[in-house]
Design a protein around this motif. Structure first.
Motif, PDB file in Angstrom:
ATOM      1  N   LEU A 120     -34.008   6.469 -58.524  1.00 35.74           N
ATOM      2  CA  LEU A 120     -32.744   7.185 -58.657  1.00 35.74           C
ATOM      3  C   LEU A 120     -32.469   7.998 -57.396  1.00 35.74           C
ATOM      4  N   SER A 121     -31.213   8.362 -57.188  1.00 31.23           N
ATOM      5  CA  SER A 121     -30.897   9.282 -56.105  1.00 31.23           C
ATOM      6  C   SER A 121     -31.463  10.651 -56.449  1.00 31.23           C
ATOM      7  N   LEU A 122     -31.703  11.488 -55.449  1.00 33.10           N
ATOM      8  CA  LEU A 122     -32.342  12.780 -55.699  1.00 33.10           C
ATOM      9  C   LEU A 122     -31.546  13.683 -56.653  1.00 33.10           C
ATOM     10  N   PRO A 123     -30.219  13.779 -56.551  1.00 34.33           N
ATOM     11  CA  PRO A 123     -29.516  14.602 -57.551  1.00 34.33           C
ATOM     12  C   PRO A 123     -29.760  14.119 -58.971  1.00 34.33           C
ATOM     13  N   GLN A 124     -29.786  12.793 -59.174  1.00 32.56           N
ATOM     14  CA  GLN A 124     -30.058  12.264 -60.507  1.00 32.56           C
ATOM     15  C   GLN A 124     -31.497  12.518 -60.928  1.00 32.56           C
ATOM     16  N   VAL A 125     -32.416  12.473 -59.969  1.00 32.50           N
ATOM     17  CA  VAL A 125     -33.815  12.760 -60.274  1.00 32.50           C
ATOM     18  C   VAL A 125     -33.945  14.139 -60.906  1.00 32.50           C
ATOM     19  N   PHE A 126     -33.309  15.123 -60.275  1.00 29.83           N
ATOM     20  CA  PHE A 126     -33.484  16.492 -60.772  1.00 29.83           C
ATOM     21  C   PHE A 126     -32.600  16.774 -61.981  1.00 29.83           C
ATOM     22  N   GLU A 127     -31.521  16.023 -62.134  1.00 34.55           N
ATOM     23  CA  GLU A 127     -30.768  16.108 -63.388  1.00 34.55           C
ATOM     24  C   GLU A 127     -31.619  15.626 -64.558  1.00 34.55           C
ATOM     25  N   THR A 128     -32.501  14.655 -64.269  1.00 39.54           N
ATOM     26  CA  THR A 128     -33.375  14.108 -65.306  1.00 39.54           C
ATOM     27  C   THR A 128     -34.565  15.026 -65.565  1.00 39.54           C
ATOM     28  N   LEU A 129     -35.199  15.497 -64.488  1.00 37.94           N
ATOM     29  CA  LEU A 129     -36.394  16.310 -64.644  1.00 37.94           C
ATOM     30  C   LEU A 129     -36.083  17.743 -65.065  1.00 37.94           C
ATOM     31  N   THR A 150     -28.201  -3.323 -45.776  1.00 34.26           N
ATOM     32  CA  THR A 150     -28.994  -2.426 -46.616  1.00 34.26           C
ATOM     33  C   THR A 150     -28.094  -1.356 -47.214  1.00 34.26           C
ATOM     34  N   GLN A 151     -28.435  -0.959 -48.432  1.00 34.13           N
ATOM     35  CA  GLN A 151     -27.703   0.087 -49.137  1.00 34.13           C
ATOM     36  C   GLN A 151     -28.687   1.155 -49.603  1.00 34.13           C
ATOM     37  N   THR A 152     -28.315   2.411 -49.403  1.00 36.85           N
ATOM     38  CA  THR A 152     -29.170   3.539 -49.764  1.00 36.85           C
ATOM     39  C   THR A 152     -28.388   4.528 -50.617  1.00 36.85           C
ATOM     40  N   ALA A 153     -29.092   5.572 -51.033  1.00 41.95           N
ATOM     41  CA  ALA A 153     -28.442   6.624 -51.812  1.00 41.95           C
ATOM     42  C   ALA A 153     -27.367   7.349 -51.015  1.00 41.95           C
ATOM     43  N   ASP A 154     -27.387   7.206 -49.695  1.00 37.23           N
ATOM     44  CA  ASP A 154     -26.359   7.821 -48.857  1.00 37.23           C
ATOM     45  C   ASP A 154     -25.091   6.970 -48.773  1.00 37.23           C
ATOM     46  N   ASP A 155     -25.166   5.714 -49.198  1.00 41.37           N
ATOM     47  CA  ASP A 155     -24.069   4.779 -48.987  1.00 41.37           C
ATOM     48  C   ASP A 155     -23.243   4.480 -50.231  1.00 41.37           C
ATOM     49  N   ALA A 156     -23.828   4.609 -51.401  1.00 39.68           N
ATOM     50  CA  ALA A 156     -23.161   4.163 -52.624  1.00 39.68           C
ATOM     51  C   ALA A 156     -23.650   4.981 -53.804  1.00 39.68           C
ATOM     52  N   ARG A 157     -22.996   4.785 -54.943  1.00 34.81           N
ATOM     53  CA  ARG A 157     -23.413   5.490 -56.152  1.00 34.81           C
ATOM     54  C   ARG A 157     -24.809   5.052 -56.577  1.00 34.81           C
ATOM     55  N   SER A 158     -25.514   5.979 -57.186  1.00 35.73           N
ATOM     56  CA  SER A 158     -26.912   5.754 -57.529  1.00 35.73           C
ATOM     57  C   SER A 158     -27.076   4.693 -58.605  1.00 35.73           C
ATOM     58  N   LYS A 159     -28.215   4.010 -58.547  1.00 36.06           N
ATOM     59  CA  LYS A 159     -28.614   3.159 -59.660  1.00 36.06           C
ATOM     60  C   LYS A 159     -28.597   3.989 -60.949  1.00 36.06           C
ATOM     61  N   PRO A 160     -28.263   3.382 -62.069  1.00 33.32           N
ATOM     62  CA  PRO A 160     -28.030   1.957 -62.327  1.00 33.32           C
ATOM     63  C   PRO A 160     -26.598   1.482 -62.102  1.00 33.32           C
ATOM     64  N   HIS A 161     -25.742   2.317 -61.490  1.00 32.60           N
ATOM     65  CA  HIS A 161     -24.387   1.850 -61.172  1.00 32.60           C
ATOM     66  C   HIS A 161     -24.492   0.613 -60.278  1.00 32.60           C
ATOM     67  N   PRO A 162     -23.665  -0.403 -60.484  1.00 30.02           N
ATOM     68  CA  PRO A 162     -23.812  -1.667 -59.745  1.00 30.02           C
ATOM     69  C   PRO A 162     -23.263  -1.661 -58.327  1.00 30.02           C
ATOM     70  N   GLU A 163     -22.767  -0.545 -57.832  1.00 32.70           N
ATOM     71  CA  GLU A 163     -22.063  -0.555 -56.552  1.00 32.70           C
ATOM     72  C   GLU A 163     -22.908  -1.100 -55.402  1.00 32.70           C
ATOM     73  N   MET A 164     -24.173  -0.744 -55.323  1.00 36.23           N
ATOM     74  CA  MET A 164     -25.001  -1.232 -54.213  1.00 36.23           C
ATOM     75  C   MET A 164     -25.044  -2.753 -54.189  1.00 36.23           C
ATOM     76  N   VAL A 165     -25.277  -3.353 -55.344  1.00 36.01           N
ATOM     77  CA  VAL A 165     -25.350  -4.814 -55.420  1.00 36.01           C
ATOM     78  C   VAL A 165     -23.973  -5.428 -55.164  1.00 36.01           C
ATOM     79  N   GLU A 166     -22.949  -4.835 -55.701  1.00 32.07           N
ATOM     80  CA  GLU A 166     -21.596  -5.338 -55.473  1.00 32.07           C
ATOM     81  C   GLU A 166     -21.268  -5.363 -53.994  1.00 32.07           C
TER      82      GLU A 166
END
Length: 224
Positions: free
Chosen positions: A49-58, A137-153
């Protein structure tokens, strides 16, 4: 209709075994921040997950300001561990480089979709000598975080590949759900950070236990 084929790889837990440095960075983060330190299994479950989502989870109870502080502390902790040489203990998984070379020799396009920041991905590619293998390549800086499909799209759109001729290879439920959300095929790896039942829940169509099995699994999905 295009006959191009694309394989998109996750990085942490799929190509490189980075759990130890990630767990160490998380421990250091919470030692500075205060409060209970997440156990190792809890950290493994959020890798990808992206770091903001990581800490939203933890730490779902903290607001945006404290979330941003945790993100900054984690980045500082990770960079400190890198400077101490701890990131050297994040090796490629057995067979990973050989699998990448086989795909390249077969003219299969390859990309990366990772929860890492751009700086972290660039460092991993350099350390492991993977330059030139990935066309996009796609990173957390480029697109919405997983599991959103944007990186693959984005990977699919850039290459002009049919979604059905695209395979995502990952170790987490997030990777599988991201692939399926984009209409791509999904291969889960058994050596990563999510158990098989989570991979299946995310939409994994094949599960492999070694990179030697990747070619056959991908072919079975490209040509059902």
């Amino acid at each position: 209709m295009s006959d191009l084929r694309l394989v998109i790889f996750d990085m942490d837990g799929t190509l490189i075994d980075s759990q130890h440095v990630i767990i160490a960075a998380m421990r250091r983060t919470f030692e500075v921040y205060g409060g209970p330190v997440p156990d190792d299994e809890a950290v493994r479950r959020i890798i990808g997950l992206s770091l903001p989502q990581v800490f939203e989870t933890l730490r779902p109870e903290v607001g945006p300001t404290e979330n941003a502080r945790l993100v900054a502390l984690y980045k500082d902790s990770f960079l400190s561990l890198r400077a101490e040489g701890r990131e050297a203990h994040a090796p490629l998984y057995p067979g990973a480089r050989a699998a990448l070379d086989r795909l390249a020799a077969a003219d299969v396009l390859m990309s990366v979709a990772t929860g890492k920041a751009r700086r972290g991905l660039d460092h991993a590619v350099e350390v492991h000598g993977l330059e030139g293998l990935f066309s996009f390549t796609q990173t957390a800086d480029d697109a919405r975080s997983k599991p959103h499909p944007e990186m693959v799209e984005r990977c699919i759109a850039l290459h002009g590949v049919r979604p059905g001729a695209t395979v995502m290879v990952g170790d987490t439920e997030f990777d599988m759900a991201m692939a399926r959300g984009a209409g791509a095929r999904a291969i889960g790896v058994r050596w990563g950070y999510h158990p098989e039942e989570m991979l299946s829940r995310g939409g994994a169509e094949r599960l492999i236990g070694h990179y030697d099995e990747l070619d056959g699994a991908a072919q079975s999905l490209w040509h059902p």
